[in-house]
Write a protein that holds these residues in place. Structure first.
Motif, PDB file in Angstrom:
ATOM      1  N   ALA A   1       0.879  -1.263   0.059  1.00  0.00           N
ATOM      2  CA  ALA A   1       0.111  -0.041   0.069  1.00  0.00           C
ATOM      3  C   ALA A   1       0.971   1.256   0.018  1.00  0.00           C
ATOM      4  CB  ALA A   1      -0.902   0.098   1.175  1.00  0.00           C
ATOM      5  N   ILE A   2       1.945   1.260   0.794  1.00  0.00           N
ATOM      6  CA  ILE A   2       2.933   2.387   1.064  1.00  0.00           C
ATOM      7  C   ILE A   2       3.446   2.554  -0.431  1.00  0.00           C
ATOM      8  CG2 ILE A   2       4.863   3.186   1.902  1.00  0.00           C
ATOM      9  CD1 ILE A   2       4.186   1.830   4.348  1.00  0.00           C
ATOM     10  N   ASN A   3       3.843   1.710  -1.128  1.00  0.00           N
ATOM     11  CA  ASN A   3       4.710   1.670  -2.355  1.00  0.00           C
ATOM     12  C   ASN A   3       3.887   2.144  -3.560  1.00  0.00           C
ATOM     13  OD1 ASN A   3       7.009   1.192  -1.160  1.00  0.00           O
ATOM     14  ND2 ASN A   3       7.248  -1.045  -1.891  1.00  0.00           N
ATOM     15  N   GLU A   4       2.366   1.332  -3.603  1.00  0.00           N
ATOM     16  CA  GLU A   4       1.666   1.626  -4.559  1.00  0.00           C
ATOM     17  C   GLU A   4       0.741   2.756  -4.749  1.00  0.00           C
ATOM     18  OE1 GLU A   4      -0.562  -2.121  -5.553  1.00  0.00           O
ATOM     19  OE2 GLU A   4       1.296  -3.195  -5.717  1.00  0.00           O
ATOM     20  N   LEU A   5       0.463   3.104  -3.378  1.00  0.00           N
ATOM     21  CA  LEU A   5      -0.900   4.070  -3.210  1.00  0.00           C
ATOM     22  C   LEU A   5       0.089   5.604  -2.651  1.00  0.00           C
ATOM     23  CD1 LEU A   5      -3.281   1.987  -1.481  1.00  0.00           C
ATOM     24  CD2 LEU A   5      -3.140   2.452  -3.801  1.00  0.00           C
ATOM     25  N   SER A   6       1.162   5.597  -2.395  1.00  0.00           N
ATOM     26  CA  SER A   6       1.685   6.879  -1.757  1.00  0.00           C
ATOM     27  C   SER A   6       0.909   6.983  -0.136  1.00  0.00           C
ATOM     28  CB  SER A   6       1.513   8.140  -2.327  1.00  0.00           C
ATOM     29  OG  SER A   6       2.296   8.073  -3.577  1.00  0.00           O
ATOM     30  N   LEU A   7       0.624   5.844   0.438  1.00  0.00           N
ATOM     31  CA  LEU A   7      -0.194   5.627   1.599  1.00  0.00           C
ATOM     32  C   LEU A   7       0.331   6.653   2.524  1.00  0.00           C
ATOM     33  CD1 LEU A   7      -2.498   4.038   2.655  1.00  0.00           C
ATOM     34  CD2 LEU A   7      -0.833   2.580   3.787  1.00  0.00           C
ATOM     35  N   PHE A   8      -0.632   7.455   3.039  1.00  0.00           N
ATOM     36  CA  PHE A   8       0.202   8.383   4.249  1.00  0.00           C
ATOM     37  C   PHE A   8       0.386   7.727   5.576  1.00  0.00           C
ATOM     38  CE2 PHE A   8      -1.126  11.626   7.507  1.00  0.00           C
ATOM     39  CZ  PHE A   8       0.026  12.525   7.256  1.00  0.00           C
ATOM     40  N   GLN A   9      -0.724   6.955   5.946  1.00  0.00           N
ATOM     41  CA  GLN A   9      -0.669   6.050   7.189  1.00  0.00           C
ATOM     42  C   GLN A   9      -1.367   4.941   7.083  1.00  0.00           C
ATOM     43  OE1 GLN A   9       0.761   8.209   9.918  1.00  0.00           O
ATOM     44  NE2 GLN A   9       1.073   6.022  11.013  1.00  0.00           N
ATOM     45  N   TYR A  10      -0.751   3.990   7.869  1.00  0.00           N
ATOM     46  CA  TYR A  10      -1.240   2.725   8.121  1.00  0.00           C
ATOM     47  C   TYR A  10      -1.532   2.269   9.474  1.00  0.00           C
ATOM     48  CZ  TYR A  10      -1.301  -2.705   7.836  1.00  0.00           C
ATOM     49  OH  TYR A  10      -1.581  -3.810   7.757  1.00  0.00           O
ATOM     50  N   LEU A  11      -3.027   2.292  10.055  1.00  0.00           N
ATOM     51  CA  LEU A  11      -3.267   2.220  11.244  1.00  0.00           C
ATOM     52  C   LEU A  11      -3.792   0.889  11.631  1.00  0.00           C
ATOM     53  CD1 LEU A  11      -4.881   5.942  11.785  1.00  0.00           C
ATOM     54  CD2 LEU A  11      -2.723   4.968  12.710  1.00  0.00           C
ATOM     55  N   GLU A  12      -3.383   0.076  12.788  1.00  0.00           N
ATOM     56  CA  GLU A  12      -4.396  -0.838  13.183  1.00  0.00           C
ATOM     57  C   GLU A  12      -5.672  -0.731  13.984  1.00  0.00           C
ATOM     58  OE1 GLU A  12      -1.368  -3.703  14.454  1.00  0.00           O
ATOM     59  OE2 GLU A  12      -0.043  -3.215  12.969  1.00  0.00           O
ATOM     60  N   LYS A  13      -6.369  -1.587  13.888  1.00  0.00           N
ATOM     61  CA  LYS A  13      -7.813  -1.395  14.793  1.00  0.00           C
ATOM     62  C   LYS A  13      -7.095  -2.534  15.907  1.00  0.00           C
ATOM     63  CE  LYS A  13     -10.828  -1.847  11.148  1.00  0.00           C
ATOM     64  NZ  LYS A  13     -11.963  -2.461  10.348  1.00  0.00           N
ATOM     65  N   PRO A  14      -7.628  -2.515  17.006  1.00  0.00           N
ATOM     66  CA  PRO A  14      -8.519  -1.365  17.634  1.00  0.00           C
ATOM     67  C   PRO A  14      -7.462   0.130  17.455  1.00  0.00           C
ATOM     68  CG  PRO A  14      -7.879  -2.390  19.429  1.00  0.00           C
ATOM     69  CD  PRO A  14      -7.328  -3.223  18.302  1.00  0.00           C
ATOM     70  N   TRP A  15      -7.833   1.073  17.021  1.00  0.00           N
ATOM     71  CA  TRP A  15      -7.199   2.315  17.113  1.00  0.00           C
ATOM     72  C   TRP A  15      -7.293   3.133  18.264  1.00  0.00           C
ATOM     73  CZ3 TRP A  15     -11.648   1.385  14.412  1.00  0.00           C
ATOM     74  CH2 TRP A  15     -12.993   2.406  15.035  1.00  0.00           C
ATOM     75  N   ASP A  16      -6.404   3.867  18.602  1.00  0.00           N
ATOM     76  CA  ASP A  16      -6.287   5.084  19.530  1.00  0.00           C
ATOM     77  C   ASP A  16      -7.200   6.153  19.004  1.00  0.00           C
ATOM     78  OD1 ASP A  16      -5.270   6.100  22.294  1.00  0.00           O
ATOM     79  OD2 ASP A  16      -4.498   7.554  20.682  1.00  0.00           O
ATOM     80  N   ASN A  17      -7.951   6.658  19.621  1.00  0.00           N
ATOM     81  CA  ASN A  17      -8.807   7.826  19.153  1.00  0.00           C
ATOM     82  C   ASN A  17      -7.813   9.071  18.860  1.00  0.00           C
ATOM     83  OD1 ASN A  17     -11.220   6.622  18.866  1.00  0.00           O
ATOM     84  ND2 ASN A  17     -11.947   7.420  20.926  1.00  0.00           N
ATOM     85  N   ALA A  18      -7.166   9.508  19.938  1.00  0.00           N
ATOM     86  CA  ALA A  18      -6.382  10.552  19.794  1.00  0.00           C
ATOM     87  C   ALA A  18      -5.239  10.575  18.566  1.00  0.00           C
ATOM     88  CB  ALA A  18      -5.494  10.676  21.221  1.00  0.00           C
TER      89      ALA A  18
END
Length: 170
Positions: free
Chosen positions: A98-115
């Motif tokens: 995703a980072i290479n193909e999409l210029s992905l800004f961020q990869y976050l895992e669930k469950p996420w931290d709201n802040a």
């Protein structure tokens, strides 16, 4: 063209209604963003065809289109929008793809931290705005360069030796 009075727009796509509802509620409570939520990635892609967004946040595992496929479509439709992958499927290979193909800004895992999610979305919106400002400045510079080339061409024609009368050439 200024977007100063336009609310930032965030698109959330996850096949789990609870995730869409949770992220929408968080953003509604903590921000003044315009939030669009979809559980069907194809409907979300259709929405992107006519509605500009600053950030597209997508789950990775979804039916019809997975998150990488959806974000690739979003990149094609709105290249300046920032792309974020939010997933419970923590696969490093998928993240790298995703980072290479999409210029992905961020990869976050669930469950996420709201802040952390709020910070990522805030930074993603700022990035999208900066990219749009840069695009606009480049267009202004291109127009000024074109105007300058036109003036230069007219001056060269006006003052070339062939343009001068025979009596002025001596």
């Amino acid at each position: 063209m200024s977007n100063a009075n336009v609310k930032p727009a965030v698109l959330i796509v996850d096949d789990e209604e609870m995730v869409v509802t949770s992220v929408r509620a968080l953003l509604s409570l903590e921000t003044d963003y315009e939030v669009h939520g979809f559980t069907d990635p194809e409907e979300a892609a259709t929405f992107l065809e006519s509605h500009p967004v600053d950030v597209a946040v997508a789950d990775y595992v979804m039916p019809k289109l997975n998150g990488i496929q959806f974000l690739a479509k979003s990149k094609q439709l709105q290249p300046e929008a920032t792309r974020v992958l939010l997933t419970g499927y923590a696969d490093k290979q998928s993240a790298i793809q995703a980072i290479n193909e999409l210029s992905l800004f961020q990869y976050l895992e669930k469950p996420w931290d709201n802040a952390a999610l709020l910070l990522v979305i805030q930074n993603a919106i700022e990035r999208a705005h900066l990219i749009r400002q840069l695009r606009d400045k480049i267009a202004e510079l291109d127009a000024a360069h074109s105007d300058l080339k036109g003036v230069q061409t007219r001056l060269l024609r006006a003052f070339s030796p062939l343009a001068l009368p025979m009596s002025a050439r001596a």
